[in-house]
Design an enzyme around this catalytic site. Sequence first.
Site, PDB file in Angstrom:
ATOM      1  N   TYR A 165     -70.092  58.802 -36.567  1.00 46.22           N
ATOM      2  CA  TYR A 165     -69.963  57.247 -36.953  1.00 46.22           C
ATOM      3  C   TYR A 165     -68.832  57.338 -38.133  1.00 46.22           C
ATOM      4  CZ  TYR A 165     -70.812  52.621 -39.175  1.00 46.22           C
ATOM      5  OH  TYR A 165     -70.745  51.533 -39.470  1.00 46.22           O
ATOM      6  N   SER A 180     -66.440  50.834 -42.827  1.00 46.86           N
ATOM      7  CA  SER A 180     -67.685  50.825 -43.140  1.00 46.86           C
ATOM      8  C   SER A 180     -67.747  51.733 -44.434  1.00 46.86           C
ATOM      9  CB  SER A 180     -68.588  51.174 -42.458  1.00 46.86           C
ATOM     10  OG  SER A 180     -69.889  51.405 -42.918  1.00 46.86           O
TER      11      SER A 180
END
Length: 320
Positions: free
Chosen positions: A183, A158
């Site tokens: 994350y 991502s």
Amino acid sequence: MSTAQHKIGSGFGANSTADEVLEGIDLTGKLAIVTGGYSGLGLETTRALTKAGARVVVPARRRAAAEEALAGLDGVEVDELDLGDLESVRGFAERFLASGRPIDFMIDNAGIMACPETRVGPGWEAQFATNHLGHFALVNRLWPAIEPGGARVVSVSSRGHHFSGIRWDDVHWRQGYDKWEAYGQAKTANVLFAVHLDRLAADRGVRAFALHPGGIITPLQRHLPKAEMVERGWIDEQGNVLNPEGFKSPEQGAATQVWAATSPQLDGMGGVYLEDCDIAEPAVDGGERSGVKAWATDPEQAARLWALSAELTGVDAFAA
């Protein structure tokens, strides 16, 4: 330092769909494993691959939900897998290997994002454990089926990898947990995994890629409070998506991982990070959050993470 991170002019872009990048590609007789292939981008990836003729195995933590979501799709089989549980990973891998089938495309798509501080296994931080360590163990355990097929391994990362490199002094966030930085670390790990796997496996005919699929509103946001998504300008108070042109549709979001797995344009390449159906450029310090950060493609950090991951999981298909 020279880099392979430069666009190749694929002819596709941010608005391309999974069906468009597969146009003219016949996947009859090919087998793909798509983790999380029953929800969000994973579901669209499964749909596109089967439409092109592939058989797709979908390992799922919620098997009943997966079977319901995939009902009506031909060429799909569902099995159980919890990436946060290494025994579950081992069990799935053993069942698949017992089938004797080679893997052509391994798409590590499943993941969690910005969850409250959660511990799995022996106290591991859940995002690092699920998004990275579970997939690391899975690919290494499935290696006897990945190598013969000359598979492509696709690690879905991502743009969130910009949030954090690897916190080498505290990868499990024992102190100062931040859900977004955690994350980011997990997504950086996804890229580093592909970098080192490609280095280890290229001479055996297996290539690895990492990618940013784009911003898409999917169940990946399930851990985010509505108020936070409103504050970020993603949705309004009624839950409607704001600035829809700033988000991709699931069909567009699945395109880059499908392109990574199947495109002949990537023959002979590997170990690179992709976005918008092309190889991404290096990120510019102080610029917009696009391209790939140097900390995510550093070969020394990739080798260090591989060694740490092998130590934590007890699995390494390339150990001497």
